[in-house]
Design a protein around this motif. Structure first.
Motif, PDB file in Angstrom:
ATOM      1  N   VAL A  47      46.744  22.184   6.990  1.00 35.77           N
ATOM      2  CA  VAL A  47      45.554  22.384   5.957  1.00 35.77           C
ATOM      3  C   VAL A  47      45.186  23.938   5.392  1.00 35.77           C
ATOM      4  CG1 VAL A  47      43.003  21.745   5.645  1.00 35.77           C
ATOM      5  CG2 VAL A  47      44.592  20.078   6.715  1.00 35.77           C
ATOM      6  N   ASP A  48      45.110  24.723   6.502  1.00 33.11           N
ATOM      7  CA  ASP A  48      44.778  26.037   6.298  1.00 33.11           C
ATOM      8  C   ASP A  48      45.796  26.860   5.478  1.00 33.11           C
ATOM      9  OD1 ASP A  48      41.955  26.071   7.486  1.00 33.11           O
ATOM     10  OD2 ASP A  48      43.069  26.102   9.457  1.00 33.11           O
ATOM     11  N   THR A 106      47.392  28.936   0.774  1.00 36.15           N
ATOM     12  CA  THR A 106      48.165  30.259   0.319  1.00 36.15           C
ATOM     13  C   THR A 106      49.473  29.936   0.065  1.00 36.15           C
ATOM     14  OG1 THR A 106      48.771  30.934   2.522  1.00 36.15           O
ATOM     15  CG2 THR A 106      46.846  32.058   1.708  1.00 36.15           C
ATOM     16  N   ASP A 107      49.878  28.618   0.658  1.00 34.31           N
ATOM     17  CA  ASP A 107      51.134  28.066   0.389  1.00 34.31           C
ATOM     18  C   ASP A 107      51.120  26.853  -0.577  1.00 34.31           C
ATOM     19  OD1 ASP A 107      54.090  27.795   0.868  1.00 34.31           O
ATOM     20  OD2 ASP A 107      53.700  26.209   2.624  1.00 34.31           O
ATOM     21  N   PRO A 131      40.356  29.179   7.086  1.00 33.92           N
ATOM     22  CA  PRO A 131      40.517  29.285   5.572  1.00 33.92           C
ATOM     23  C   PRO A 131      40.163  28.104   4.706  1.00 33.92           C
ATOM     24  CG  PRO A 131      42.324  29.980   6.971  1.00 33.92           C
ATOM     25  CD  PRO A 131      41.319  29.225   7.669  1.00 33.92           C
ATOM     26  N   ALA A 132      40.480  26.861   5.094  1.00 30.37           N
ATOM     27  CA  ALA A 132      40.106  25.643   4.294  1.00 30.37           C
ATOM     28  C   ALA A 132      38.928  24.921   4.924  1.00 30.37           C
ATOM     29  CB  ALA A 132      41.306  24.841   4.245  1.00 30.37           C
ATOM     30  N   SER A 133      38.122  24.595   3.894  1.00 32.19           N
ATOM     31  CA  SER A 133      36.857  23.994   4.050  1.00 32.19           C
ATOM     32  C   SER A 133      37.200  22.293   4.472  1.00 32.19           C
ATOM     33  CB  SER A 133      36.015  23.828   2.989  1.00 32.19           C
ATOM     34  OG  SER A 133      34.881  23.037   3.174  1.00 32.19           O
ATOM     35  N   THR A 192      36.270  10.939  -5.899  1.00 37.24           N
ATOM     36  CA  THR A 192      36.849  11.880  -5.142  1.00 37.24           C
ATOM     37  C   THR A 192      36.796  13.291  -5.708  1.00 37.24           C
ATOM     38  OG1 THR A 192      38.849  11.593  -6.757  1.00 37.24           O
ATOM     39  CG2 THR A 192      38.940  10.367  -4.733  1.00 37.24           C
ATOM     40  N   GLU A 193      36.525  14.099  -4.979  1.00 35.26           N
ATOM     41  CA  GLU A 193      36.154  15.501  -4.953  1.00 35.26           C
ATOM     42  C   GLU A 193      36.700  16.652  -3.797  1.00 35.26           C
ATOM     43  OE1 GLU A 193      34.945  18.183  -7.728  1.00 35.26           O
ATOM     44  OE2 GLU A 193      34.111  16.096  -7.979  1.00 35.26           O
ATOM     45  N   PRO A 194      38.048  16.519  -3.780  1.00 35.97           N
ATOM     46  CA  PRO A 194      38.640  17.390  -2.838  1.00 35.97           C
ATOM     47  C   PRO A 194      38.194  18.847  -3.022  1.00 35.97           C
ATOM     48  CG  PRO A 194      40.312  16.852  -4.616  1.00 35.97           C
ATOM     49  CD  PRO A 194      39.080  16.026  -4.838  1.00 35.97           C
ATOM     50  N   LYS A 195      37.982  19.408  -1.734  1.00 35.27           N
ATOM     51  CA  LYS A 195      37.440  21.001  -1.652  1.00 35.27           C
ATOM     52  C   LYS A 195      38.733  21.974  -1.573  1.00 35.27           C
ATOM     53  CE  LYS A 195      33.420  21.204   0.677  1.00 35.27           C
ATOM     54  NZ  LYS A 195      32.498  21.253   2.042  1.00 35.27           N
ATOM     55  N   GLY A 196      39.824  21.779  -1.151  1.00 35.75           N
ATOM     56  CA  GLY A 196      40.763  22.611  -0.908  1.00 35.75           C
ATOM     57  C   GLY A 196      42.130  22.349  -1.376  1.00 35.75           C
ATOM     58  N   ILE A 197      43.037  23.145  -1.146  1.00 32.98           N
ATOM     59  CA  ILE A 197      44.363  22.592  -1.752  1.00 32.98           C
ATOM     60  C   ILE A 197      45.161  21.565  -1.262  1.00 32.98           C
ATOM     61  CG2 ILE A 197      46.708  23.707  -2.178  1.00 32.98           C
ATOM     62  CD1 ILE A 197      44.533  24.856  -3.864  1.00 32.98           C
ATOM     63  N   TYR A 198      44.960  21.406  -0.097  1.00 37.01           N
ATOM     64  CA  TYR A 198      45.561  20.144   0.599  1.00 37.01           C
ATOM     65  C   TYR A 198      45.048  18.984  -0.008  1.00 37.01           C
ATOM     66  CZ  TYR A 198      46.316  16.464   4.372  1.00 37.01           C
ATOM     67  OH  TYR A 198      46.483  15.320   4.912  1.00 37.01           O
TER      68      TYR A 198
END
Length: 292
Positions: A65-66, A70-71, A256-258, A120-126
Motif C-alpha cells: 500500500v505505501d 510512488t510505484d 505514506p498512504a492514508s 466508492t472514494e479511494p484515497k490512495g493509489i492502491y
C-alpha cells in the motif's frame, strides 16, 4: 472442471491451492508471476485460450500500500491492467472469473459498515488501482464475482499477526493504532468463500455476477486486534512474555498512504446469496503457533 489460480504464492492463493488440489473433481493449475504474469496481456490471452479453464481465480495483486504511492505504474499494471486482461480472456473462453478486491476502494468516512452499493472514494493509489480493476472486470466479463475483503492474515506470507508476534518478541512496549476499525479476515476463510462461490455459480440457474463483501467478525480496532493476538500468543505459549500495548492514533503513526478510518464491510449480501458467514478470525488465532 478446470480451475486456473493466479498469485499462488500469496496468502489467499496459497490457501486456495491447498484446498482445491485435494478435490478429485477438479483439475487445478496454479501459477505465480514467473509462470503467468497477468500484466503481460499477450501471455494472459495465449495461456488462457490454450488452457481453456472453466474458472479463473485471480489472487494476484500489488498489495504494498505505501510503496504504491510512488510505484504507480507497476501498481496499476497488476491491479488494473491484469484484471482487464483476465476479464477479456475469461470472456473469450466463457470462464467464470473470481477476483479479490479491497476495503481501500472506500474512503472510510462512513459511520456504519460499508455495503456493496455504497459510493466508492479511494484515497490512495492502491485503492484507486483496485477500483479500476473492479470496473475493468464489470465492463468486460459476463460471469464474474468481485470479492472485497480487508485486514487479511494467515499462516503463510507477511501480515499483521506475524508483525505483532515479531515485535512482541523484540520489544517490551509498543503502540498500536486504536482509531481505525475493521474486520480481520483469515486467508483460509477467504479461500473457502471463493470456493463456495465457485461451486454455487456452477449450480445456479441464474447469473450471480456482482460485487460481494467478505471480512471478519467481530469488528475491532487494530489495537483490539493486537491485544487479541497477544492473548492467544500467551495462551498457546508462543511468547514467553508479553509487551505493554498502548493505544495510539493514526496521526501518531504517519504512513505514506492514508488508510480508511472505517474498514468495516457488511457481509449480509454474501450470506444471503451464498450462505457464507463472516470470517471467524478469533477461531483462526487458535492456530497461532503456526504463524511464527
Amino acid at each position: 472442471m478446470k480451475v486456473l489460480i493466479t498469485g499462488r504464492r500469496g496468502q489467499v492463493g496459497h490457501c486456495l491451492v491447498e484446498r482445491l488440489t485435494e478435490r478429485a473433481d477438479l483439475e487445478v493449475i496454479a501459477c505465480d508471476r514467473n509462470e503467468l504474469d497477468i500484466t503481460n496481456n499477450e501471455q494472459v490471452m495465449s495461456t488462457i485460450v490454450q488452457l481453456n479453464p472453466d474458472v479463473i481465480i485471480n489472487a494476484a495483486a500489488h498489495t504494498a500500500v505505501d510503496k504504491a504511492e510512488t510505484d504507480i505504474e507497476n501498481c496499476y499494471a497488476t491491479n488494473h491492467s491484469g484484471p482487464l486482461s483476465l476479464a477479456k480472456a475469461a470472456e473469450m473462453v466463457d470462464a467464470l472469473l473470481l477476483h479479490i478486491s479491497t476495503d481501500y476502494v472506500f474512503d472510510g468516512s462512513k459511520r456504519e459498515a460499508y455495503t456493496e452499493i455504497d459510493s466508492t472514494e479511494p484515497k490512495g493509489i492502491y485503492g484507486k488501482s483496485k477500483l479500476a480493476g473492479e470496473r475493468a472486470i464489470e465492463e468486460n466479463c459476463s460471469r464474474y464475482a468481485i470479492l472485497r475483503t480487508a485486514w487479511v492474515f494467515g499462516e503463510h506470507g507477511n501480515n499483521f499477526v506475524k508483525t505483532m508476534l515479531r515485535l512482541g518478541a523484540e520489544r517490551d512496549e509498543l503502540g498500536v493504532i486504536g482509531d481505525q476499525c475493521g474486520g480481520p479476515s483469515y486467508a483460509g476463510d477467504i479461500a473457502d468463500a471463493l470456493i463456495t462461490m465457485m461451486d454455487k455459480f456452477s449450480q445456479a440457474d441464474t447469473n450471480l455476477s456482482g460485487v460481494y463483501h467478505f471480512s471478519g467478525a467481530p469488528y475491532v480496532s487494530w489495537y483490539e486486534f493486537a491485544c487479541e493476538i497477544f492473548s492467544h500468543a500467551q495462551a498457546y505459549g508462543v511468547l514467553k512474555s508479553l509487551p505493554l500495548v498502548k493505544k495510539i492514533t493514526a496521526d501518531q503513526y504517519p504512513l505514506p498512504a492514508s488508510r480508511p478510518t472505517n474498514s468495516r464491510l457488511s457481509c449480509s449480501k454474501i450470506e444471503s446469496v451464498f450462505g457464507i458467514k463472516p470470517s471467524d478470525w478469533k477461531r483462526a488465532l487458535t492456530n497461532i503457533v503456526e504463524y511464527k
